[in-house]
Write a protein that holds these residues in place. Structure first.
Motif, PDB file in Angstrom:
ATOM      1  N   LEU A   6       0.814  -1.212   0.000  1.00 54.85           N
ATOM      2  CA  LEU A   6       0.000   0.000   0.000  1.00 54.85           C
ATOM      3  C   LEU A   6       0.851   1.266   0.000  1.00 54.85           C
ATOM      4  O   LEU A   6       0.583   2.204  -0.756  1.00 54.85           O
ATOM      5  CB  LEU A   6      -0.934  -0.001   1.214  1.00 54.85           C
ATOM      6  CG  LEU A   6      -1.993  -1.106   1.247  1.00 54.85           C
ATOM      7  CD1 LEU A   6      -2.799  -1.029   2.528  1.00 54.85           C
ATOM      8  CD2 LEU A   6      -2.903  -1.022   0.037  1.00 54.85           C
ATOM      9  N   SER A  45      -1.513   6.303   0.424  1.00 50.06           N
ATOM     10  CA  SER A  45      -0.138   5.830   0.630  1.00 50.06           C
ATOM     11  C   SER A  45       0.453   6.386   1.916  1.00 50.06           C
ATOM     12  O   SER A  45       1.052   5.644   2.706  1.00 50.06           O
ATOM     13  CB  SER A  45       0.738   6.245  -0.560  1.00 50.06           C
ATOM     14  OG  SER A  45       2.103   6.030  -0.296  1.00 50.06           O
ATOM     15  N   SER A  53      -1.105   4.869   4.962  1.00 46.19           N
ATOM     16  CA  SER A  53      -0.563   3.522   5.162  1.00 46.19           C
ATOM     17  C   SER A  53       0.828   3.565   5.785  1.00 46.19           C
ATOM     18  O   SER A  53       1.144   2.768   6.677  1.00 46.19           O
ATOM     19  CB  SER A  53      -0.502   2.783   3.813  1.00 46.19           C
ATOM     20  OG  SER A  53      -1.785   2.648   3.246  1.00 46.19           O
TER      21      SER A  53
END
Length: 290
Positions: free
Chosen positions: A28, A133, A136
């Protein structure tokens, strides 16, 4: 030495955390970053990356790793420092002003348009990918903090995390991309980039981050993230011939001030905890004497 003395055994909870570290960090975090970068620009991605410290603070508070007491100066300093650093990094990207230092008399068209505002569908999609992103990656730092406490062996944990990320990324890529040409590597940047990414980003960087998180926690480690924008500006000046603009200088000063405020808040918070512990011990001793 700390790794050799480690008596902890790899258990199911640790393997579970390693799995999610690979998922959050490699699949991710990095994959969505590259996908978002394709639809935006390095400058935009660099500015948006300064959301990571703010997101990490929020997640750390939700996970009860950090305490925010608005009435205390330490918490106020951490909040203010995060906001100022983010504002400074954003200013460096969105506002140029006059050129203060330039090693060349002219600049490329790409450099001139580096602070362009994105409004098309692809750029919005890229921005969302970058946002997911960075969320994550922030979650990755939080889970990394939890896991290093459960299994205090930084080198082994880094190796397991990289292995997990490699396996999960390979499976995902095999499912999404069946073309053999996509897996072909030549003796050029297509070979150098994966080697650099694997050794430096997933090897050395993750290991150093693990050490920093183990000693100071995720908020302290991510507080240095805005410095990347300053380093990019300086590197671009000497290697790419980009000019150093007034907005960049002001933004860099704001980043440094924000970083200092955050670190000052962390240090003051540590001093407050030590003071509370000392008072508690003294109070216990007085009661025992009575």
């Amino acid at each position: 030495l700390a790794c050799r003395k480690n008596d902890s055994k790899i258990s199911v909870p640790i393997l579970r955390n390693v799995f999610f570290l690979g998922l959050l960090g490699a699949v991710l975090g990095r994959t969505l970053f590259y996908a978002g970068l394709e639809h935006t620009s390095p400058a935009f991605a660099s500015a948006l990356a300064n959301l990571i410290p703010s997101i990490t603070v929020i997640l750390a508070v939700l996970c009860r790793m950090e305490k925010l007491q608005i009435s205390k100066r330490s918490s106020q300093a951490k909040i203010l420092g995060t906001i100022v650093a983010f504002a400074g990094a954003t200013l460096m990207i969105l506002y140029k002003g006059i050129a203060l230092i330039s090693l060349h008399n002219h600049h490329s068209h790409q450099s001139a348009n580096s602070s362009k505002v994105f409004l098309d569908k692809d750029s919005i999609k890229g921005s969302l990918m970058l946002g997911v992103s960075y969320i994550s990656l922030s979650a990755f730092f939080i889970l990394q903090t939890i896991t290093i406490k459960m299994y205090p062996a930084p080198i082994t944990l880094t190796s397991l995390t990289c292995l997990s990320g490699t396996i999960l990324s390979t499976i995902m890529t095999a499912i999404l991309d069946h073309k053999a040409s996509s897996w072909k590597l030549s003796w050029n940047i297509t070979l150098l980039a994966p080697i650099y990414s694997g050794v430096v980003i997933f090897g050395i960087t993750v290991y150093l981050q693990t050490l920093a998180i183990r000693q100071k926690g995720p908020v302290f480690m991510t507080a240095f993230r805005p410095l990347a924008t300053v380093i990019v500006a300086i590197t671009g000046l000497f290697l790419l011939g980009d000019a150093l603009y007034f907005g960049g200088v002001i933004g860099a000063m704001m980043i440094i001030l924000g970083l200092y405020a955050t670190l000052w808040g962390k240090q003051r918070e540590k001093a407050e905890k030590l003071s509370e512990q000392t008072m508690s011990v003294e109070g216990t001793e007085i009661k025992q004497e009575k």
